[in-house]
Design a protein around this motif. Structure first.
Motif, mmCIF file in Angstrom:
data_model
loop_
_atom_site.group_PDB
_atom_site.id
_atom_site.type_symbol
_atom_site.label_atom_id
_atom_site.label_comp_id
_atom_site.label_asym_id
_atom_site.label_seq_id
_atom_site.Cartn_x
_atom_site.Cartn_y
_atom_site.Cartn_z
ATOM 1 N N ALA B 98 59.520 26.297 48.490
ATOM 2 C CA ALA B 98 58.533 27.324 48.145
ATOM 3 C C ALA B 98 59.198 28.695 48.079
ATOM 4 O O ALA B 98 58.982 29.463 47.144
ATOM 5 N N LEU B 99 60.045 28.970 49.069
ATOM 6 C CA LEU B 99 60.677 30.295 49.113
ATOM 7 C C LEU B 99 61.648 30.504 47.961
ATOM 8 O O LEU B 99 61.782 31.600 47.432
ATOM 9 N N SER B 100 62.356 29.435 47.579
ATOM 10 C CA SER B 100 63.384 29.627 46.563
ATOM 11 C C SER B 100 62.824 29.469 45.159
ATOM 12 O O SER B 100 63.383 29.992 44.206
ATOM 13 N N GLU B 101 61.715 28.759 44.991
ATOM 14 C CA GLU B 101 61.260 28.419 43.649
ATOM 15 C C GLU B 101 60.164 29.341 43.133
ATOM 16 O O GLU B 101 60.137 29.661 41.961
ATOM 17 N N TYR B 102 59.278 29.770 44.011
ATOM 18 C CA TYR B 102 58.114 30.494 43.505
ATOM 19 C C TYR B 102 58.202 31.973 43.805
ATOM 20 O O TYR B 102 58.643 32.376 44.877
ATOM 21 N N ARG B 103 57.752 32.758 42.818
ATOM 22 C CA ARG B 103 57.661 34.202 43.039
ATOM 23 C C ARG B 103 56.255 34.476 43.534
ATOM 24 O O ARG B 103 55.287 34.219 42.839
ATOM 25 N N PHE B 104 56.112 34.958 44.759
ATOM 26 C CA PHE B 104 54.785 35.347 45.230
ATOM 27 C C PHE B 104 54.941 36.539 46.148
ATOM 28 O O PHE B 104 56.027 36.818 46.655
ATOM 29 N N ARG B 105 53.847 37.227 46.343
ATOM 30 C CA ARG B 105 53.872 38.410 47.190
ATOM 31 C C ARG B 105 54.266 37.992 48.607
ATOM 32 O O ARG B 105 53.755 37.009 49.139
ATOM 33 N N GLY B 106 55.160 38.726 49.225
ATOM 34 C CA GLY B 106 55.522 38.434 50.610
ATOM 35 C C GLY B 106 56.577 37.349 50.745
ATOM 36 O O GLY B 106 56.837 36.866 51.841
ATOM 37 N N MET B 110 58.386 36.585 54.239
ATOM 38 C CA MET B 110 58.224 35.262 54.846
ATOM 39 C C MET B 110 59.587 34.672 55.174
ATOM 40 O O MET B 110 59.776 34.098 56.252
ATOM 41 N N GLY B 111 60.538 34.848 54.265
ATOM 42 C CA GLY B 111 61.887 34.343 54.503
ATOM 43 C C GLY B 111 62.498 34.985 55.737
ATOM 44 O O GLY B 111 63.081 34.308 56.586
ATOM 45 N N LEU B 112 62.324 36.306 55.847
ATOM 46 C CA LEU B 112 62.880 37.025 56.997
ATOM 47 C C LEU B 112 62.208 36.562 58.292
ATOM 48 O O LEU B 112 62.862 36.328 59.304
#
Ligand SMILES: Nc1ncnc2c1ncn2[C@@H]1O[C@H](COP(=O)(O)OP(=O)(O)OP(=O)(O)O)[C@@H](O)[C@H]1O
Ligand SMILES: [Mg+2]
Lengths: 333, 279
Positions: B98-106, B110-112
């Motif tokens: 989810a973190l690497s594939e989708y562009r979304f707010r936050g 979220m990764g941090l």
């Protein structure tokens, strides 16, 4: 079956506008090629048509149906990628059949279509292999086969030949031209390569910085470029541009003439010049010249000619094959 | 790696360093193994000596295996480790995708937030965790351990896997989308097989601390039925007398399951099927 309309399609990434309002009409069965410098938004536009990227605004119609909210698999398209993008864990056969399988087609139908596509591309021998066991050219043929099997309304190609070596590129280009004749399908094709664009296209779309500069048949673009950008982009070596004032022309800003439309002579002509560098290509001789009157320019002669650097020559642009552009870079007709 | 003219001294220095590191790492294991097969006197008199016919004694193993419950302890350790790894890999990979594939707010935030988990040891929250487990009635269950270890493992898993997933070709995923694969199918059938080596790495990094942990079993699941091997071995360590034979035998036995798991994962590490996917 297979027409496409784009109406004021825009795309921004954050606050960077990449596609700035594109209107385009593609008729059924047409072979349309997008060309333009790197980063001008060709791939982005193709991905928007495929549904892999959402347009920020605008409408996309395939076959009379608005598809903005339709997922890629349901748009009736197939796409061939520059990097082949084959499924590494599937055999050639399964790679080609996956789309149909996902769509729930019956087994024998899949079998039949895969057999037909692999026959078209001479891939029968490789059906049981994995992509890793194929050469680059074979992989790209599998990728094309995967597109054919889907029998799409619209084929999308994103620089499909740029990973292949020169000889293979020519072969695959001919193969794609043949496919277009046989399948009579609508194809949209992105490329950097002038030769591909000129030889394959029914219609070329020249893009720059997210804007269409000109749409037309290859010969229209070559003979009647709409502006300086198209004039400089189409043709190789590129058109010579000369400041009109140097030639005493007052109703234009820039004068343009293609290298192949200038005659050279040792005895006399319009522009006196000196050869600076000469390239002998066998079929062509390309002479780079310097002139006090018009500055540096290039001439392309057909066949072998024995000019050497330092030779004094006269150049004469052939009348009727010159171009004039106004201060905004638009062609004057 | 074999450069034509890699200098011999350089290579041998590298090898020397690696060999000495390997010896230092393996030595305690070796010492544990040989001493577990000696009688008590020999362990103390000549700890460095290999077992000889005179000093050879399997009394430690008899004690451990005769204890009866040790099979349960092993089983508990195994269940907890395998279940935790499975959950860490599943949820870690999904979050990473989810973190690497989708562009979304936050997305970055979220990764941090997930990465912070790598820097703050989970043991700081022991009291709160214990209170939570008591409240939910999970004390003295293996579930409690699995939950804690999953939470402990996920941050690193997300961190490593999202880096790897960024390297999976976009074209491949897009080809899947055009062929009508759902996002789940793209994740499970295209992306996961390609990041398998990274998954194996994460599995190994996650597994060792879980298998060796004493802290959480002691606090969350000290009952006889839920003891893990590390905790179970502690009964041989007394305040006044320690049954070294038994301790060493228990430790030696504890090596094998984890060794097997390691071998399974490291095979995956080496096997790569990525070639030929894209250019
Ligand atoms: N996901 C993205 N986020 C932000 N900017 C992007 C993204 N994808 C593309 N761009 C930008 O959009 C512009 C157009 O990119 P695109 O890939 O369409 O170019 P292109 O014409 O296909 O170039 P090339 O010929 O090199 O393939 C580029 O300037 C690129 O930096
Ligand atoms: Mg591109």
């Amino acid at each position: 079956m297979g027409s496409l309309q784009l109406k004021s399609v825009r795309k921004s990434f954050g606050n960077v506008d990449v596609i700035k309002g594109i209107d385009l009409d593609v008729k059924d069965g047409e072979f349309v090629i997008f060309v333009g410098p790197s980063g001008c938004g060709k791939s982005t536009l193709l991905r928007i048509i495929a549904g892999l990227e959402d347009a920020t605004s605008g409408s996309i119609t395939i076959d009379g149906t608005e598809v903005v909210t339709v997922p890629p698999a349901k748009r009736g398209i197939a796409m061939v990628f520059q990097s082949y993008a084959l499924y590494p864990h599937l055999t050639v056969k399964d790679n080609m059949g996956l789309g149909l399988k996902q769509a729930g087609a019956p087994k024998d139908e899949i079998e039949k279509r895969v057999a037909k596509a692999s026959a078209m591309l001479s891939l029968e021998k490789y059906l049981a292999r994995r992509p890793a066991e194929l050469s680059g050219g074979q992989r790209q043929r599998v990728a094309i086969g995967r597109a054919i099997v889907r029998e799409p309304k619209l084929f999308l190609f994103d620089e499909p030949l740029s990973n292949l070596d020169a000889a293979l590129r020519v072969n695959t280009r001919l193969e794609i031209a043949r496919l277009h004749r046989d399948l009579k399908a609508t194809m949209i094709y992105v490329t950097h390569d002038q030769v591909e664009a000129m030889t394959l296209a029914d219609k070329i779309v020249v893009l720059d910085a997210g804007v269409i500069q000109q749409v037309g048949s290859p010969m229209e673009l070559y003979n009647k470029p709409a502006n300086l950008f198209v004039a400089g982009f189409i043709g190789s070596p590129g058109m010579n541009f000369i400041e009109a004032s140097r030639l005493g022309i007052t109703d234009a800003k820039t004068f343009g003439v293609r290298p192949e439309h200038i005659a050279l002579s040792r005895d006399g002509g319009d522009w006196q010049a000196k050869a600076v560098h000469v390239e002998h290509l066998g079929a062509d001789t390309i002479v780079y010249l310097e002139s006090d009157k018009v500055g540096a320019f290039t001439v392309r002669l057909f066949g072998e000619h024995h000019y050497a650097p330092g030779d004094a020559v006269y150049a004469t642009p052939s009348s009727g094959q010159t171009h004039r552009f106004d201060a905004n870079g638009q062609a004057i007709r | 790696m074999s450069k034509a003219r890699a200098s011999l001294t350089r290579t041998s220095l590298v090898h020397l360093a690696l060999i000495s590191y390997a010896i230092i790492s393996v030595f305690p294991v070796f010492l544990t193994l040989i001493n577990s097969m000696k009688d008590r006197n020999a362990i103390f008199r000549n700890p460095m000596q290999l077992p000889s016919p005179k000093t050879f004694d399997l009394v430690g193993y008899y004690t451990v295996l005769g204890q009866g419950d040790f099979a349960t302890y092993f089983q508990n350790s195994f269940i907890v480790t395998v279940a935790s790894i499975a959950l860490v890999l599943l949820f870690g990979a999904m979050a990473a995708f989810a973190l690497s594939e989708y562009r979304f707010r936050g997305n970055t935030l979220m990764g941090l937030y997930l990465a912070i988990g790598i820097m703050i040891p989970i043991r700081l929250g022991t009291v709160a965790i214990l209170q939570g487990m008591v409240a939910t009635g999970l004390v003295n269950t293996l579930t409690a351990l699995v939950l804690v270890y999953t939470a402990q493992g996920i941050p690193l898993a997300v961190f490593i896997l999202s880096e790897f997933m960024r390297t999976v070709s976009d074209d491949l995923k897009n080809a899947g989308r055009i062929d009508g694969l759902s996002e789940y199918a793209i994740f499970f059938r295209l992306v996961l097989p390609l990041v398998r080596p990274a998954m194996a790495t994460v599995a190994v990094f996650t597994m060792i601390p879980i298998w060796n942990d004493l802290w959480f079993p002691l606090i969350l699941a000290p009952s006889e039925a839920t003891k893990t091997v590390t905790l179970g071995s502690q009964i041989f360590i007394g305040q006044f007398v320690t049954n070294w034979n038994a301790v060493l035998a228990a430790l030696s036995l504890a090596i094998f399951p984890v060794l097997v798991l390691y071998l399974v994962f490291s095979r995956q590490l080496i096997r790569g099927i990525t070639s030929g996917a894209v250019k």
